[in-house]
Design an enzyme around this catalytic site. Sequence first.
Site, PDB file in Angstrom:
ATOM      1  N   ASP A 116      33.644  43.200  33.600  1.00 22.87           N
ATOM      2  CA  ASP A 116      35.345  43.542  34.381  1.00 22.87           C
ATOM      3  C   ASP A 116      36.469  43.548  33.637  1.00 22.87           C
ATOM      4  O   ASP A 116      36.924  44.578  33.222  1.00 22.87           O
ATOM      5  CB  ASP A 116      35.246  42.337  35.336  1.00 22.87           C
ATOM      6  CG  ASP A 116      34.533  42.750  36.768  1.00 22.87           C
ATOM      7  OD1 ASP A 116      34.737  43.731  37.229  1.00 22.87           O
ATOM      8  OD2 ASP A 116      34.060  41.844  37.402  1.00 22.87           O
ATOM      9  N   GLU A 169      42.575  44.231  38.566  1.00 22.31           N
ATOM     10  CA  GLU A 169      42.038  43.171  39.382  1.00 22.31           C
ATOM     11  C   GLU A 169      42.036  41.668  38.386  1.00 22.31           C
ATOM     12  O   GLU A 169      42.295  40.674  38.942  1.00 22.31           O
ATOM     13  CB  GLU A 169      40.692  43.197  39.969  1.00 22.31           C
ATOM     14  CG  GLU A 169      40.241  41.993  40.637  1.00 22.31           C
ATOM     15  CD  GLU A 169      38.708  42.224  41.048  1.00 22.31           C
ATOM     16  OE1 GLU A 169      38.331  41.321  42.079  1.00 22.31           O
ATOM     17  OE2 GLU A 169      38.062  43.235  41.022  1.00 22.31           O
ATOM     18  N   ASP A 194      39.976  48.625  39.656  1.00 21.34           N
ATOM     19  CA  ASP A 194      38.846  47.880  39.943  1.00 21.34           C
ATOM     20  C   ASP A 194      38.010  48.190  39.128  1.00 21.34           C
ATOM     21  O   ASP A 194      37.075  49.007  39.223  1.00 21.34           O
ATOM     22  CB  ASP A 194      38.573  47.807  41.459  1.00 21.34           C
ATOM     23  CG  ASP A 194      37.814  46.852  41.901  1.00 21.34           C
ATOM     24  OD1 ASP A 194      37.254  45.941  40.802  1.00 21.34           O
ATOM     25  OD2 ASP A 194      37.560  46.473  43.150  1.00 21.34           O
ATOM     26  N   ILE A 208      34.726  46.664  38.427  1.00 17.28           N
ATOM     27  CA  ILE A 208      33.611  46.786  38.999  1.00 17.28           C
ATOM     28  C   ILE A 208      33.774  46.216  40.430  1.00 17.28           C
ATOM     29  O   ILE A 208      33.638  45.181  40.501  1.00 17.28           O
ATOM     30  CB  ILE A 208      32.452  45.924  38.166  1.00 17.28           C
ATOM     31  CG1 ILE A 208      32.215  46.635  36.713  1.00 17.28           C
ATOM     32  CG2 ILE A 208      31.132  46.287  38.934  1.00 17.28           C
ATOM     33  CD1 ILE A 208      31.275  45.734  36.170  1.00 17.28           C
ATOM     34  N   ASP A 209      33.757  47.067  41.220  1.00 15.88           N
ATOM     35  CA  ASP A 209      33.954  46.751  42.742  1.00 15.88           C
ATOM     36  C   ASP A 209      32.518  46.324  43.337  1.00 15.88           C
ATOM     37  O   ASP A 209      31.666  46.850  42.665  1.00 15.88           O
ATOM     38  CB  ASP A 209      34.383  47.941  43.318  1.00 15.88           C
ATOM     39  CG  ASP A 209      34.933  47.470  44.987  1.00 15.88           C
ATOM     40  OD1 ASP A 209      35.500  46.413  45.230  1.00 15.88           O
ATOM     41  OD2 ASP A 209      34.331  48.246  45.908  1.00 15.88           O
ATOM     42  N   THR A 218      31.238  43.256  42.701  1.00 12.99           N
ATOM     43  CA  THR A 218      30.511  42.454  41.506  1.00 12.99           C
ATOM     44  C   THR A 218      29.500  41.791  41.922  1.00 12.99           C
ATOM     45  O   THR A 218      28.559  41.460  41.167  1.00 12.99           O
ATOM     46  CB  THR A 218      31.931  41.509  41.194  1.00 12.99           C
ATOM     47  OG1 THR A 218      33.209  42.166  40.880  1.00 12.99           O
ATOM     48  CG2 THR A 218      31.341  40.902  39.697  1.00 12.99           C
ATOM     49  N   ASP A 237      41.017  47.882  45.392  1.00 12.67           N
ATOM     50  CA  ASP A 237      40.046  48.272  46.157  1.00 12.67           C
ATOM     51  C   ASP A 237      40.068  49.535  46.558  1.00 12.67           C
ATOM     52  O   ASP A 237      39.364  50.184  46.674  1.00 12.67           O
ATOM     53  CB  ASP A 237      39.584  47.175  47.245  1.00 12.67           C
ATOM     54  CG  ASP A 237      39.097  45.810  46.592  1.00 12.67           C
ATOM     55  OD1 ASP A 237      38.230  45.836  45.790  1.00 12.67           O
ATOM     56  OD2 ASP A 237      39.600  44.812  47.146  1.00 12.67           O
TER      57      ASP A 237
END
Length: 379
Positions: free
Chosen positions: A54, A79, A153, A155-156, A158, A303
Amino acid sequence: MADLLQLLLRVGEKAANVARVCRQEAPLFQLLVQEKTGDDKNKKFVQDFKTLADVVIQEMIRHDVGTQFPDMDGFIHGEESNKFENGLGESVTVTVCSTEEETAKLLATVLDGDHTAASLLAQAIHQDLATIEASTDGLTVPLSPSELGIWIDPIDATSQYIEGREEVVEEGVLSPSGLHCALVLIGVYLRSTGEPVMGVINQPFNHKDPTGGGWRGKHYWGVSYGNINVCSVSPPNCGPKGQQGLSVVLSSSEKQVVKEALTSLCGPDKLIYASGAGYKILCVIQGLSDIYVLSEGSTFKWDSCAPHALLRALGGGVVDLSKSLQSTCEGRDHNTELIYNQPYTEHKGADRWANHGGLVAYRDLSQLRSIIGALKGKL
């Protein structure tokens, strides 16, 4: 704007490569997971993890965009905090250095001296990808980089990325969970109004290479500003639907009162459940579902910004559910659409950028009205 879009497509693919590299090294992956605490913790989950993947992806995008478009530096938000704690308890600030060797050296301090893994990551970060195939020729949008900000974001979904289930997914079918739901999201918004104007979505784990070459990704993009609406996804050819034909994607943890109201509207077989806020909005973009409803304030600007731009390009949008339930406007009410430039100053940490009123993502305004009508007086 065409140059910015091409850059975001390239860094989105680089980000996907980083995500894949991190999953390929099983012993390394155990080192990468760190539980979020304090103000940065997402209240929805008992455990919410920050991974080095991330942080690395976020800082790589920030570095590459800031280098090519200096006017955007300072308006590229993500994020994650870029501070990471290694196994020795040392706090390391992760940045992308000017050379691959310097970045590898920095990452090795996070990875407890694992120089092999650090070199693999640094190589993925610094690779120079060819131009990503996209029909952006002739795309002219009267905006300057100095008018724009970015939400990342890295890695949405996660938790799905960490769990790593490799679900077999048929083309054109919604995937309820697994690696398929993990996305890289890069959204561009107007600093003045907060409206989303460009989005890039990369799905790093779209399908397995049949020749044994590992995972392959897929990207989606859209631009929406004024009368300019261009999207890589064709509008689904759904035709007119009655209320009983509407399909709604939800979180499995959605409130029972919402599930019951939507069951009464759409029918019990039309409620579908999936992981990841970004993925659920992508399902609406692709026409795998008509509407995404979330009554909780558990999503954030990073997001929704990127997929919101794609939906706008397709004639849809993402509204604040709470505001929509209070609105008396029968037409398109711009006051209820999510915006991306204003924090909730009464909150702290990540919650300053939460979508506190919940949300509804839609392609068709009449379908949105049906959903809002069904939920009025229930929440």
